[in-house]
Design a protein around this motif. Structure first.
Motif, PDB file in Angstrom:
ATOM      1  N   GLY A 120       0.897  -1.062  -0.235  1.00 37.18           N
ATOM      2  CA  GLY A 120       0.286   0.009  -0.104  1.00 37.18           C
ATOM      3  C   GLY A 120       0.757   1.226  -0.518  1.00 37.18           C
ATOM      4  O   GLY A 120       1.578   1.216  -0.672  1.00 37.18           O
ATOM      5  N   ARG A 121       0.529   2.179   0.857  1.00 36.84           N
ATOM      6  CA  ARG A 121       1.551   3.661   0.336  1.00 36.84           C
ATOM      7  C   ARG A 121       1.543   3.259   1.976  1.00 36.84           C
ATOM      8  O   ARG A 121       1.394   2.898   3.347  1.00 36.84           O
ATOM      9  N   VAL A 122       3.157   4.074   2.204  1.00 37.89           N
ATOM     10  CA  VAL A 122       3.451   4.375   2.976  1.00 37.89           C
ATOM     11  C   VAL A 122       4.111   5.764   3.432  1.00 37.89           C
ATOM     12  O   VAL A 122       4.492   6.884   2.549  1.00 37.89           O
ATOM     13  N   ALA A 147       7.371   9.562  -4.353  1.00 40.35           N
ATOM     14  CA  ALA A 147       9.016   9.629  -4.457  1.00 40.35           C
ATOM     15  C   ALA A 147       9.022  10.005  -5.771  1.00 40.35           C
ATOM     16  O   ALA A 147       9.933  10.362  -5.909  1.00 40.35           O
ATOM     17  N   ARG A 148       8.227   9.979  -7.005  1.00 45.27           N
ATOM     18  CA  ARG A 148       7.770   9.839  -8.390  1.00 45.27           C
ATOM     19  C   ARG A 148       8.539  11.162  -8.218  1.00 45.27           C
ATOM     20  O   ARG A 148       9.194  11.580  -9.679  1.00 45.27           O
ATOM     21  N   ALA A 173       5.498   6.194  -2.246  1.00 44.56           N
ATOM     22  CA  ALA A 173       5.748   6.591  -1.246  1.00 44.56           C
ATOM     23  C   ALA A 173       5.967   8.176  -0.900  1.00 44.56           C
ATOM     24  O   ALA A 173       5.978   8.361  -1.491  1.00 44.56           O
ATOM     25  N   TRP A 174       5.246   8.740   0.294  1.00 47.29           N
ATOM     26  CA  TRP A 174       5.384  10.058   0.279  1.00 47.29           C
ATOM     27  C   TRP A 174       6.388  10.684   1.730  1.00 47.29           C
ATOM     28  O   TRP A 174       6.292   9.505   2.444  1.00 47.29           O
ATOM     29  N   GLY A 175       6.930  11.080   1.476  1.00 44.29           N
ATOM     30  CA  GLY A 175       7.624  12.552   2.182  1.00 44.29           C
ATOM     31  C   GLY A 175       6.693  13.444   2.820  1.00 44.29           C
ATOM     32  O   GLY A 175       5.891  14.642   2.379  1.00 44.29           O
ATOM     33  N   VAL A 176       6.479  13.341   4.269  1.00 45.58           N
ATOM     34  CA  VAL A 176       5.454  14.791   4.653  1.00 45.58           C
ATOM     35  C   VAL A 176       6.160  15.902   5.436  1.00 45.58           C
ATOM     36  O   VAL A 176       7.364  15.146   6.454  1.00 45.58           O
ATOM     37  N   ALA A 187      14.830  11.772  -2.068  1.00 47.83           N
ATOM     38  CA  ALA A 187      13.811  11.055  -3.095  1.00 47.83           C
ATOM     39  C   ALA A 187      14.555   9.407  -2.712  1.00 47.83           C
ATOM     40  O   ALA A 187      13.965   8.242  -3.268  1.00 47.83           O
ATOM     41  N   ALA A 188      16.264   8.942  -2.403  1.00 49.46           N
ATOM     42  CA  ALA A 188      16.959   7.905  -2.621  1.00 49.46           C
ATOM     43  C   ALA A 188      15.991   6.757  -1.667  1.00 49.46           C
ATOM     44  O   ALA A 188      15.527   5.755  -1.973  1.00 49.46           O
ATOM     45  N   LEU A 189      16.063   7.358  -0.822  1.00 51.02           N
ATOM     46  CA  LEU A 189      14.568   6.026   0.391  1.00 51.02           C
ATOM     47  C   LEU A 189      13.714   6.204   0.341  1.00 51.02           C
ATOM     48  O   LEU A 189      13.036   5.165   0.478  1.00 51.02           O
ATOM     49  N   LEU A 190      12.886   7.198  -0.213  1.00 54.35           N
ATOM     50  CA  LEU A 190      11.780   6.676  -0.717  1.00 54.35           C
ATOM     51  C   LEU A 190      11.692   5.768  -1.634  1.00 54.35           C
ATOM     52  O   LEU A 190      10.757   4.828  -2.179  1.00 54.35           O
ATOM     53  N   GLU A 191      12.576   6.711  -3.213  1.00 55.53           N
ATOM     54  CA  GLU A 191      12.803   4.739  -3.972  1.00 55.53           C
ATOM     55  C   GLU A 191      13.017   3.641  -3.319  1.00 55.53           C
ATOM     56  O   GLU A 191      12.135   2.162  -3.770  1.00 55.53           O
ATOM     57  N   ARG A 192      13.995   3.184  -2.778  1.00 55.58           N
ATOM     58  CA  ARG A 192      13.999   2.275  -1.660  1.00 55.58           C
ATOM     59  C   ARG A 192      13.346   1.784  -1.111  1.00 55.58           C
ATOM     60  O   ARG A 192      12.471   0.141  -1.679  1.00 55.58           O
ATOM     61  N   VAL A 193      11.916   2.740  -0.947  1.00 58.88           N
ATOM     62  CA  VAL A 193      11.012   1.630  -0.177  1.00 58.88           C
ATOM     63  C   VAL A 193       9.588   1.370  -1.640  1.00 58.88           C
ATOM     64  O   VAL A 193       9.069   0.550  -1.171  1.00 58.88           O
TER      65      VAL A 193
END
Length: 491
Positions: free
Chosen positions: A272-274, A314-315, A297-300, A283-289
């Motif tokens: 699902g969503r993280v 992430a994208r 994968a969202w950064g808040v 971005a690298a961490l979000l892409e790893r997820v």
């Protein structure tokens, strides 16, 4: 939303509310919805019986879990103001915070009281300086009472005549942030600002009844439970957390960036969503997820003063090629602008009303340098106070740190190290990911370092970056001290 949560808990009392994980990762019901409602009623009756009335302040030093949530629901019902206390902050800090908040009562579990008082001999041997329990003021124990703890809160108090505060606005919670022992600083959220923040989170998460959400923060618990979704508290052990994620398959997961890295290193797979926040997420961490199975994968971007403020997937973050750190478009209801010095200012219904002891101010000064791009997205350029002054040039680390996160880099910061003549050396401290080769990383970083131009670091250091605080953000002061020791007086 807290009023809606109270009603929702009672409408389906038999359904699971909070879940924990066994060592195998299997879900175990920590509390049902009805049990949370019952505990909240008991706390409200006990606090009312002690003479506490709307507007009074109650200190809260209770570990996250059913009791902490039930306490907050009880405070909301009675119109009381909760001051979040951290007994492990040290005696001087704690004294200053108590003097500012002046709680009529402190609710503390046995663990908090152990830190603050009855475990003092053990603390001394560990080299910790901790206050006496008496310095907390009037204290009542929440949960199991151990020898040396304050008297237990009377949960058998009569529930007759316990009021419901209603919709009247007023202070809801005090959360201490930065500040000194001589001048502590505390964020004050009103009932309306707290409700607005939770409503924004609810619109992001879009929880679904009976589909589990994994996360432990108050802003995850309340909206999810209100929608009927059970919440799984993340296991502390990364290996257990990986098994928990595998067996639970949560629709939404919220973990801090360090928690995500630990889980990924333990082989976790996501579903699902993280969502992640409270500390920088590149971005690298979000892409790893995403590579580990997450659909999105969202950064808040959030602050204690305004949670949440912006979000980026992430994208979109990976596609951003400009300088700085893209944190996304301001969420609905959030206003953003910059002042003359380039500091990001935020406002909106979810913004804190004021700092305790200060006048209300509609604009939150974030302390972050930023710019708004052509579409209104927020791009961070570093902390104002993190500026490094080198050879009369102001260098803002946040402009350049994202470029250091090449494949194989887990975390990277730029810090200033005193040069002994009033100037500073700029040092890039890079934490390699598991299995990364330092020689290969040095080669991969040569391009990004060269493109920094006049902001190119004086030295590149591979080391584990110290973290601090509950959200485990990079500790720049400790990193700078470590770099100074490792590099010596000259570069």
């Amino acid at each position: 939303m807290l009023d809606r949560l109270d009603h929702a808990l009672r409408s389906r009392p038999e359904r699971p509310a909070l879940l924990t994980a066994t060592r195998t990762g299997a879900a175990r019901v920590r509390a049902t919805r009805g049990e949370l409602a019952e505990l909240s009623d008991a706390f409200a009756a006990a606090l009312h019986a002690r003479g506490l009335r709307a507007g009074d302040t109650v200190g809260v030093a209770v570990r996250p879990g059913p009791r902490a949530l039930a306490v907050l629901l009880a405070l909301w019902r009675l119109g009381l103001r909760g001051a979040v206390l951290d007994p492990g902050a040290g005696p001087d800090v704690l004294r200053a915070r108590l003097a500012l908040a002046r709680p009529s009562l402190v609710l503390a579990d046995a663990a908090a009281q152990a830190v603050a008082g009855w475990a003092r001999p053990l603390a001394r041997r560990a080299g910790l300086a901790l206050p006496d329990l008496a310095e907390l003021g009037p204290v009542a124990t929440v949960g199991p009472r151990l020898p040396g703890c304050a008297p237990a809160l009377d949960l058998a108090a009569s529930r007759a005549g316990v009021p419901v505060h209603g919709d009247h606005d007023g202070d809801a919670v005090i959360v201490f942030t930065s500040g000194t022992t001589s001048r502590p600083r505390a964020v004050v959220h009103t009932r309306s600002s707290l409700a607005a923040g939770m409503a924004t989170v609810a619109s992001l998460f879009d929880a679904v009844p009976d589909q589990p959400v994994l996360g432990g923060t108050f802003f995850v618990l309340v909206p999810s439970l209100t929608c009927g979704a059970p919440v799984a508290l993340p296991a502390r052990d990364p290996r257990v957390l990986a098994r928990q994620l595998h067996r639970l398959r949560p629709r939404d997961t919220y973990l801090t960036p360090p928690g995500l890295r630990d889980a990924l290193d333990a082989g976790a797979r996501f579903h699902g969503r993280v969502w992640t926040g409270s500390a920088p997420a590149d971005a690298a961490l979000l892409e790893r997820v995403r590579g580990a199975g997450a659909a999105r994968a969202w950064g808040v971007y959030a602050l204690t003063e305004l949670f949440p403020a912006a979000a980026v997937e992430a994208r979109e973050k990976s596609a951003f090629e400009g300088p700085g750190d893209l944190v996304g478009t301001p969420l609905p209801g959030v206003l953003a602008r910059t002042d003359a010095a380039g500091q990001l200012l935020l406002s909106g219904a979810a913004a804190r009303q004021r700092y305790l002891g200060e006048e209300p101010d509609p604009w939150v000064r974030t302390g972050d340098r930023a710019r708004l791009d052509g579409t209104g997205r927020i791009v961070l350029e570093g902390r104002c106070k993190d500026m490094v002054l080198r050879r009369a040039e102001n260098i803002y680390p946040g402009l350049y740190e994202p470029a250091l996160h090449v494949p194989g880099v887990e975390l990277a910061v730029l810090v200033g190290v005193p040069a002994g003549d009033g100037d500073e050396r700029l040092v890039a401290v890079v934490q390699p990911g598991r299995g990364a080769n330092e020689h290969g990383l040095r080669s991969a970083l040569s391009g990004p370092l060269h493109r920094m131009g006049t902001a190119r670091p004086d030295a590149l250091l591979f080391a584990r970056i110290p973290l601090s605080g509950r959200s485990r953000k990079p500790d720049r002061a400790a990193t700078s001290a470590m770099a100074a020791q490792r590099l010596g007086p000259t570069v």
